[in-house]
Design an enzyme around this catalytic site. Structure first.
Site, short mmCIF file in Angstrom:
data_model
loop_
_atom_site.label_atom_id
_atom_site.label_comp_id
_atom_site.label_asym_id
_atom_site.label_seq_id
_atom_site.Cartn_x
_atom_site.Cartn_y
_atom_site.Cartn_z
CG ASP A 43 -2.17 -0.79 1.05
OD1 ASP A 43 -2.16 -1.72 0.22
OD2 ASP A 43 -3.16 -0.51 1.76
CB CYS A 68 -9.30 3.37 2.52
SG CYS A 68 -10.04 2.19 1.37
CE1 TYR A 100 -8.00 -9.26 4.60
CE2 TYR A 100 -8.45 -9.62 2.28
CZ TYR A 100 -8.60 -8.87 3.41
OH TYR A 100 -9.38 -7.74 3.38
CG ASN A 111 -18.21 12.97 -0.73
OD1 ASN A 111 -17.21 12.26 -0.87
ND2 ASN A 111 -19.20 13.00 -1.61
CG HIS A 152 -17.16 10.10 -4.20
ND1 HIS A 152 -18.17 11.01 -3.97
CD2 HIS A 152 -17.50 9.43 -5.33
CE1 HIS A 152 -19.07 10.92 -4.93
NE2 HIS A 152 -18.69 9.97 -5.77
CD GLU A 190 -6.28 -1.66 -1.75
OE1 GLU A 190 -7.11 -2.13 -0.94
OE2 GLU A 190 -6.50 -0.65 -2.45
#
Length: 226
Positions: A43, A68, A100, A111, A152, A190
């Site tokens: 990341d 994120c 995982y 937002n 978002h 990521e």
């Protein structure tokens, strides 16, 4: 330069975890690979308060994953942010069944109320930096008055005991923020390759070298911060 300063610089340069903490304290992005037996992903991570529109563009173009903001459990509690799996009443809501092995850390999407659509680089940078300020003083923030849901920017809620309870990028980023004396809010995204898969660690290291950034294995952070 004095002997102590030279010693500290040498120690920092020799220890990936210390180099990562120092970079994060400066507000620089860092690359963190969690583990081959977990997500196996690297990341790109920023302190939330250091994010600019250019940083969002880099996250979109160079990383390519989901942008994120990880918030500590204490901050999330102050803002009354639930886990998504706790509030979605739908048969598909199964946030604990992950390949995982860890429970999902996803919370709400948000937002800032001063954004327009919320998706532009300027809008997302505004939302993210505001989350960083809010996380620095959660008791002084009216979350509902400052942010609107849905939005978002995906919010992640860290485990209460961070790396002792979960070793995902959410917790690695928040443990790093704490060690770097940054607010408990960090952007994680990521890194993907051109074929759409997870960027290989060797390629992530090459990217870090080309852009003068720090790359670190999650295990080094766990050993230092866990």
């Amino acid at each position: 330069m004095g002997e102590a300063a030279e010693s500290n610089e040498s120690s920092e340069s020799a220890d990936p975890a210390e180099r990562t903490i120092a970079a994060f304290a400066r507000g620089d992005p860092v690359l963190v690979h969690d583990a081959a037996d977990r997500e196996g992903e690297t990341d790109l991570i920023y302190p939330a308060g250091a994010v600019t529109p250019d940083a969002v563009a880099r996250l979109r173009n160079d990383a390519g994953g989901l942008v994120c903001v990880a918030l500590s459990d204490g901050v999330a509690s102050a803002f009354d942010l639930p886990f998504t799996r706790e509030i979605v009443d739908h048969p598909a809501a199964d946030g604990d069944a992950l390949a995982y092995g860890d429970r999902s850390s996803f919370s709400l999407t948000a937002n800032h109320r001063d954004t327009y659509t919320g998706i532009t680089d300027d809008d997302r940078a505004l939302t993210i930096t505001a989350l960083g300020r809010a996380a620095a003083a959660p008791d002084d923030t009216d979350f509902a008055a400052t942010f609107r849901v849905p939005g978002h920017v995906h919010l992640l809620r860290g485990a209460p005991d961070l790396l002792a309870g979960r070793r995902g990028h959410t917790e690695l980023a928040l443990a790093l923020a704490a060690a770097a004396d940054r607010a408990p809010a960090a952007v994680v995204c990521e890194m993907l390759d051109d074929a759409g898969g997870a960027l290989a660690p060797t390629d992530a290291q090459t990217y870090a070298e080309e852009h003068d950034l720090v790359y670190v294995e999650g295990s080094a952070l766990v050993d230092r911060l866990g």
